[in-house]
Design an enzyme around this catalytic site. Structure first.
Site, PDB file in Angstrom:
ATOM      1  N   CYS A 147      52.324  30.611  69.702  1.00  0.00           N
ATOM      2  CA  CYS A 147      52.454  29.122  69.472  1.00  0.00           C
ATOM      3  C   CYS A 147      53.756  28.586  70.220  1.00  0.00           C
ATOM      4  CB  CYS A 147      52.923  29.225  67.849  1.00  0.00           C
ATOM      5  SG  CYS A 147      53.554  27.899  67.413  1.00  0.00           S
ATOM      6  N   CYS A 177      56.791  27.824  68.160  1.00  0.00           N
ATOM      7  CA  CYS A 177      57.500  28.985  68.139  1.00  0.00           C
ATOM      8  C   CYS A 177      58.395  29.447  69.329  1.00  0.00           C
ATOM      9  CB  CYS A 177      56.729  30.216  67.572  1.00  0.00           C
ATOM     10  SG  CYS A 177      56.310  30.213  65.832  1.00  0.00           S
ATOM     11  N   HIS A 201      56.771  30.124  61.001  1.00  0.00           N
ATOM     12  CA  HIS A 201      55.504  29.617  61.571  1.00  0.00           C
ATOM     13  C   HIS A 201      54.535  29.426  60.283  1.00  0.00           C
ATOM     14  CE1 HIS A 201      52.073  29.090  64.298  1.00  0.00           C
ATOM     15  NE2 HIS A 201      51.355  29.291  63.170  1.00  0.00           N
ATOM     16  N   HIS A 243      54.545  20.229  61.866  1.00  0.00           N
ATOM     17  CA  HIS A 243      55.553  19.462  62.416  1.00  0.00           C
ATOM     18  C   HIS A 243      55.302  17.826  61.803  1.00  0.00           C
ATOM     19  CE1 HIS A 243      51.993  19.308  64.857  1.00  0.00           C
ATOM     20  NE2 HIS A 243      52.377  18.160  65.087  1.00  0.00           N
ATOM     21  N   HIS A 271      56.271  14.067  62.784  1.00  0.00           N
ATOM     22  CA  HIS A 271      56.893  13.144  63.776  1.00  0.00           C
ATOM     23  C   HIS A 271      57.819  12.389  63.137  1.00  0.00           C
ATOM     24  CE1 HIS A 271      53.502  14.127  66.585  1.00  0.00           C
ATOM     25  NE2 HIS A 271      52.783  14.501  65.596  1.00  0.00           N
TER      26      HIS A 271
END
Ligand code: AMP
Ligand code: ZN
Length: 124
Positions: free
Chosen positions: A12, A15, A54, A111, A113
């Protein structure tokens, strides 16, 4: 730190950023949360806030992750201002988590933004 002490996926990209195997402009780090500048910013301020663990997407979030997500969201106002977003209400920012193919998610590590700064923006 040679060993990661949280569940991660060696393939990833995010990661790898947490593990410093790929460079990034780091905005914030604590034991469970990491934030860095988006490499392709849409707005004058554009960073990504991610859990170190993760987790593939918002679709993988349940009650168990509520405290972690709460801590992440509680960081946003402080980090946004530190990164140059203008104060609410004239300023402000946008918090977005693209989820799945139809949600426009490209990187399969959860995630958020955080985008802000003076208009116009490149997108959005
Ligand atoms: P999404 O489409 O929501 O999955 O967003 C993935 C985001 O990750 C995009 O805005 C990319 O510009 C950003 N991104 C991809 N690779 C990197 C990287 N190596 N460093 C910083 N941001 C990245
Ligand atoms: Zn990951």
């Amino acid at each position: 730190m040679s060993e990661l002490n949280h569940p991660h996926d060696p393939d990833c990209i995010f990661c790898k950023i947490i593990a410093r195997k790929i460079p990034a402009k780091i905005v914030y780090e604590d034991e469970e949360v990491f934030a860095f500048h988006d490499i392709n910013p849409w707005a004058p301020v554009h960073f990504l806030l991610i859990p170190k663990m993760h987790i593939s997407s918002m679709a993988h979030i349940g009650a168990e992750q509520a405290p972690l997500l709460g801590r992440m969201m509680a960081l946003v106002p402080r980090l946004a201002l530190e990164q140059g977003c203008n104060p609410y209400p004239e300023g402000g920012y946008r918090v977005v988590s693209n989820t799945g193919r139809e949600g426009g998610q490209e990187v399969q590590h959860l995630h958020f933004h955080v985008m802000g700064g003076p208009r116009p923006w490149l997108r959005g």
